[in-house]
Design a protein around this motif. Structure first.
Motif, mmCIF file in Angstrom:
data_model
loop_
_atom_site.group_PDB
_atom_site.id
_atom_site.type_symbol
_atom_site.label_atom_id
_atom_site.label_comp_id
_atom_site.label_asym_id
_atom_site.label_seq_id
_atom_site.Cartn_x
_atom_site.Cartn_y
_atom_site.Cartn_z
ATOM 1 N N PRO A 4 0.818 -1.214 0.000
ATOM 2 C CA PRO A 4 0.000 0.000 0.000
ATOM 3 C C PRO A 4 0.856 1.269 0.000
ATOM 4 N N GLU A 5 0.465 2.220 -0.831
ATOM 5 C CA GLU A 5 1.233 3.455 -0.961
ATOM 6 C C GLU A 5 1.024 4.425 0.190
ATOM 7 N N ASN A 6 0.016 4.197 1.035
ATOM 8 C CA ASN A 6 -0.217 5.094 2.171
ATOM 9 C C ASN A 6 0.637 4.718 3.388
ATOM 10 N N LEU A 7 1.399 3.655 3.288
ATOM 11 C CA LEU A 7 2.271 3.207 4.379
ATOM 12 C C LEU A 7 3.714 3.593 4.094
ATOM 13 N N PHE A 8 4.524 3.572 5.154
ATOM 14 C CA PHE A 8 5.963 3.706 5.012
ATOM 15 C C PHE A 8 6.587 2.375 5.392
ATOM 16 N N TYR A 9 7.815 2.128 4.920
ATOM 17 C CA TYR A 9 8.466 0.832 5.080
ATOM 18 C C TYR A 9 9.894 1.009 5.583
ATOM 19 N N THR A 10 10.446 -0.095 6.134
ATOM 20 C CA THR A 10 11.836 -0.077 6.582
ATOM 21 C C THR A 10 12.639 -1.103 5.796
ATOM 22 N N LYS A 11 13.939 -0.939 5.852
ATOM 23 C CA LYS A 11 14.828 -1.911 5.192
ATOM 24 C C LYS A 11 14.723 -3.287 5.844
ATOM 25 N N ASP A 12 14.214 -3.324 7.086
ATOM 26 C CA ASP A 12 14.060 -4.583 7.821
ATOM 27 C C ASP A 12 12.686 -5.216 7.634
ATOM 28 N N HIS A 13 11.874 -4.668 6.721
ATOM 29 C CA HIS A 13 10.585 -5.242 6.303
ATOM 30 C C HIS A 13 9.437 -5.016 7.278
ATOM 31 N N GLU A 14 9.497 -3.924 8.044
ATOM 32 C CA GLU A 14 8.335 -3.506 8.821
ATOM 33 C C GLU A 14 7.600 -2.420 8.035
ATOM 34 N N TRP A 15 6.312 -2.291 8.301
ATOM 35 C CA TRP A 15 5.549 -1.162 7.759
ATOM 36 C C TRP A 15 5.077 -0.314 8.920
ATOM 37 N N ILE A 16 4.798 0.969 8.635
ATOM 38 C CA ILE A 16 4.291 1.875 9.651
ATOM 39 C C ILE A 16 3.239 2.776 9.026
ATOM 40 N N SER A 17 2.164 2.950 9.757
ATOM 41 C CA SER A 17 1.065 3.816 9.341
ATOM 42 C C SER A 17 0.901 4.896 10.400
ATOM 43 N N PHE A 18 1.095 6.152 10.003
ATOM 44 C CA PHE A 18 0.949 7.255 10.945
ATOM 45 C C PHE A 18 -0.515 7.651 11.014
ATOM 46 N N GLU A 19 -1.083 7.564 12.204
ATOM 47 C CA GLU A 19 -2.472 7.937 12.455
ATOM 48 C C GLU A 19 -2.464 9.319 13.114
ATOM 49 N N GLN A 20 -3.523 9.707 13.812
ATOM 50 C CA GLN A 20 -3.592 11.050 14.407
ATOM 51 C C GLN A 20 -2.484 11.297 15.433
ATOM 52 N N ASP A 21 -2.494 10.585 16.528
ATOM 53 C CA ASP A 21 -1.493 10.807 17.573
ATOM 54 C C ASP A 21 -0.648 9.565 17.838
ATOM 55 N N HIS A 22 -0.732 8.607 16.943
ATOM 56 C CA HIS A 22 0.009 7.369 17.133
ATOM 57 C C HIS A 22 0.354 6.766 15.769
ATOM 58 N N ALA A 23 1.039 5.643 15.817
ATOM 59 C CA ALA A 23 1.366 4.902 14.591
ATOM 60 C C ALA A 23 1.111 3.426 14.842
ATOM 61 N N LEU A 24 0.726 2.731 13.784
ATOM 62 C CA LEU A 24 0.575 1.278 13.824
ATOM 63 C C LEU A 24 1.742 0.669 13.068
#
Length: 126
Positions: A4-24
């Motif tokens: 998904p293009e709305n997520l960010f990724y790491t070189k270690d293969h985790e994804w992160i989704s920035f929400e209002q005051d937190h991230a998943l």
């Protein structure tokens, strides 16, 4: 594979989704396919501040165990309760099955995170 293009990724293969005051945070489709059938997820860091790139837990598959790395500095405020009894959800829906919810510190370094396009280039997919 799905990235998904709305997520960010790491070189270690985790994804992160920035929400209002937190991230998943979870692991990518590539990571779950490389691991195979996931049988256990161990995340012992609830209510702890974890530094960027530090280990926040492990994922155990049938034949291997893999560390999980924190994409940003932050405090773990929740661990997905479904993973305790249903770790296979990571295989079934890697982007719908977040692992941790994090309060992101103000000093987090988002510049090192990858876009979907950059991540695809890193893993050699089109």
């Amino acid at each position: 594979m799905n990235y998904p293009e709305n997520l960010f990724y790491t070189k270690d293969h985790e994804w992160i989704s920035f929400e209002q005051d937190h991230a998943l945070i979870g692991i990518t489709d590539f990571a779950q396919k490389e691991l195979g059938d996931i049988v256990y997820v161990d995340i012992p860091c609830l209510n702890k501040i974890i530094a960027k790139e530090a280990i926040f837990g492990t994922v155990e598959a049938v034949k291997t165990v893999s560390d999980l790395f924190m994409p940003v500095n932050g405090k773990v405020i929740a661990v997905n309760p479904l993973l305790e009894t249903n770790p296979e959800l990571v295989n079934q829906d890697p982007y719908g099955c977040w692992m941790i919810k994090v309060l992101v510190s103000l000093s987090d370094d988002r510049e090192s995170l990858l876009t979907a396009e950059q991540y695809l280039a890193q893993i050699g997919s089109n």
